[in-house]
Design a protein around this motif. Structure first.
Motif, PDB file in Angstrom:
ATOM      1  N   GLY A  95      -8.611  -5.436  13.445  1.00  0.00           N
ATOM      2  CA  GLY A  95      -7.820  -6.479  12.835  1.00  0.00           C
ATOM      3  C   GLY A  95      -7.059  -6.004  11.605  1.00  0.00           C
ATOM      4  N   GLY A 128      -6.215  -4.302  16.796  1.00  0.00           N
ATOM      5  CA  GLY A 128      -6.943  -5.395  17.426  1.00  0.00           C
ATOM      6  C   GLY A 128      -7.835  -4.853  18.521  1.00  0.00           C
ATOM      7  N   SER A 139      -6.781  -9.521  20.132  1.00  0.00           N
ATOM      8  CA  SER A 139      -6.909 -10.333  18.925  1.00  0.00           C
ATOM      9  C   SER A 139      -7.375  -9.482  17.756  1.00  0.00           C
ATOM     10  CB  SER A 139      -7.882 -11.501  19.143  1.00  0.00           C
ATOM     11  OG  SER A 139      -9.161 -11.019  19.467  1.00  0.00           O
ATOM     12  N   SER A 195      -9.962 -11.740  12.788  1.00  0.00           N
ATOM     13  CA  SER A 195     -10.115 -13.167  12.517  1.00  0.00           C
ATOM     14  C   SER A 195     -10.122 -13.995  13.800  1.00  0.00           C
ATOM     15  CB  SER A 195      -8.967 -13.656  11.627  1.00  0.00           C
ATOM     16  OG  SER A 195      -7.738 -13.570  12.334  1.00  0.00           O
ATOM     17  N   GLY A 196      -9.872 -13.322  14.933  1.00  0.00           N
ATOM     18  CA  GLY A 196      -9.813 -14.025  16.203  1.00  0.00           C
ATOM     19  C   GLY A 196      -8.410 -14.491  16.556  1.00  0.00           C
ATOM     20  N   THR A 197      -7.470 -14.263  15.669  1.00  0.00           N
ATOM     21  CA  THR A 197      -6.081 -14.649  15.909  1.00  0.00           C
ATOM     22  C   THR A 197      -5.457 -13.735  16.952  1.00  0.00           C
ATOM     23  OG1 THR A 197      -5.895 -15.370  13.619  1.00  0.00           O
ATOM     24  CG2 THR A 197      -3.831 -15.010  14.810  1.00  0.00           C
ATOM     25  N   ALA A 198      -4.776 -14.338  17.903  1.00  0.00           N
ATOM     26  CA  ALA A 198      -4.130 -13.549  18.957  1.00  0.00           C
ATOM     27  C   ALA A 198      -3.033 -12.672  18.362  1.00  0.00           C
ATOM     28  CB  ALA A 198      -3.541 -14.470  20.017  1.00  0.00           C
ATOM     29  N   ILE A 199      -2.951 -11.451  18.855  1.00  0.00           N
ATOM     30  CA  ILE A 199      -1.859 -10.542  18.507  1.00  0.00           C
ATOM     31  C   ILE A 199      -0.917 -10.576  19.699  1.00  0.00           C
ATOM     32  CG2 ILE A 199      -1.189  -8.163  18.013  1.00  0.00           C
ATOM     33  CD1 ILE A 199      -4.060  -7.772  16.875  1.00  0.00           C
ATOM     34  N   THR A 200       0.295 -11.055  19.462  1.00  0.00           N
ATOM     35  CA  THR A 200       1.270 -11.183  20.543  1.00  0.00           C
ATOM     36  C   THR A 200       2.462 -10.276  20.269  1.00  0.00           C
ATOM     37  OG1 THR A 200       2.487 -12.982  19.498  1.00  0.00           O
ATOM     38  CG2 THR A 200       0.614 -13.596  20.908  1.00  0.00           C
ATOM     39  N   SER A 260       4.897 -11.800  17.860  1.00  0.00           N
ATOM     40  CA  SER A 260       4.529 -11.899  16.445  1.00  0.00           C
ATOM     41  C   SER A 260       4.726 -10.584  15.687  1.00  0.00           C
ATOM     42  CB  SER A 260       3.062 -12.345  16.322  1.00  0.00           C
ATOM     43  OG  SER A 260       2.187 -11.332  16.802  1.00  0.00           O
TER      44      SER A 260
END
Length: 182
Positions: free
Chosen positions: A21, A30, A114, A117-122, A125
Motif C-alpha cells: 500500500g 498493492g 488494493s 487500507s483496502g482501497t482499490a487501486i485502479t 486512479s
C-alpha cells in the motif's frame, strides 16, 4: 523450488521490501487478496512489464533507452508451455513450445488489487503518465532486488517524471506454503 535454507538466506531482503500500500512519489504498491494471489498462474520473478499511455504492452525491444538498467533485470514477459520436455542435448525451448504472453491486457493487473487500507487501486486512479510499469515483486525473491533497485533509480531520475510504477506484491505467496497450510 525454495527450501528452508534458501528462504532463510533471503531474510536480508525483508529489510529491502516495500510495505503493501506504500505510495512513494510515482510508485504505488498493492497486493491481491489470498484467493486472487494464489489463483494467478505461477510466475517467475522478477516480472516487469511496460505499457504506453494508452495501455498497450511494449515488448522489451521497444522500451525507451532510458529503461536499459531496468530492462537488464526485468525478466521475461512470456513463458513457454510445452506438452513434453526438450530432447536430451537440445538447447533452447522445446520444439513444440507454445509462447504465453503475460500482461497483454493492462487492466488484468488491477482486478482485485488494493492498498494496505483496502482501497482499490485502479488504472483510472493513477497519476498521468507516459509509461506505466507493472512490477510483480516478492520480498523473498533474491533476483527481485536488482530489478527493484533499477526501478527506484529510474523513478528518481528526471526520466522518472513520465513514469508511474504499480508494484504487485506477492510476498505473502511463499512457494510451497498455501494459506491455511501448516
Amino acid at each position: 523450488m525454495f527450501n528452508r535454507r534458501s528462504l532463510l538466506a533471503s531474510i536480508p531482503l525483508l529489510a529491502h521490501s516495500l510495505s503493501i500500500g506504500q505510495e512513494s512519489g510515482r510508485m504505488i504498491v498493492g497486493t491481491y487478496d489470498d484467493k486472487r494471489l494464489w489463483s494467478v498462474t505461477p510466475l517467475t520473478f522478477p516480472r516487469v512489464l511496460v505499457y504506453d499511455s494508452t495501455g498497450k504492452l511494449l515488448p522489451q525491444e521497444s522500451w525507451p533507452s532510458q529503461f536499459s538498467q531496468l530492462k537488464a533485470q526485468a525478466g521475461d514477459a512470456f513463458c513457454c508451455v510445452s506438452d513434453r520436455p526438450a530432447p536430451p542435448g537440445h538447447i533452447g525451448p522445446p520444439p513444440d513450445c507454445k509462447v504465453v504472453v503475460y500482461g497483454e491486457d493492462v487492466n488484468e493487473h488491477f482486478v482485485g488489487l488494493s492498498g494496505s487500507s483496502g482501497t482499490a487501486i485502479t488504472r483510472g486512479s493513477l497519476p498521468r503518465h507516459r509509461y506505466l510499469i507493472v512490477e510483480y515483486y516478492a520480498s523473498w525473491c533474491a533476483p527481485c532486488r536488482p530489478a527493484r533497485d533499477a526501478l527506484q533509480a529510474l523513478l528518481a531520475s528526471p526520466d522518472g517524471r513520465q513514469v508511474v510504477a504499480v508494484v504487485v506484491d506477492f510476498s505473502r505467496r511463499i512457494p510451497g506454503k498455501r494459506p491455511g497450510a501448516a
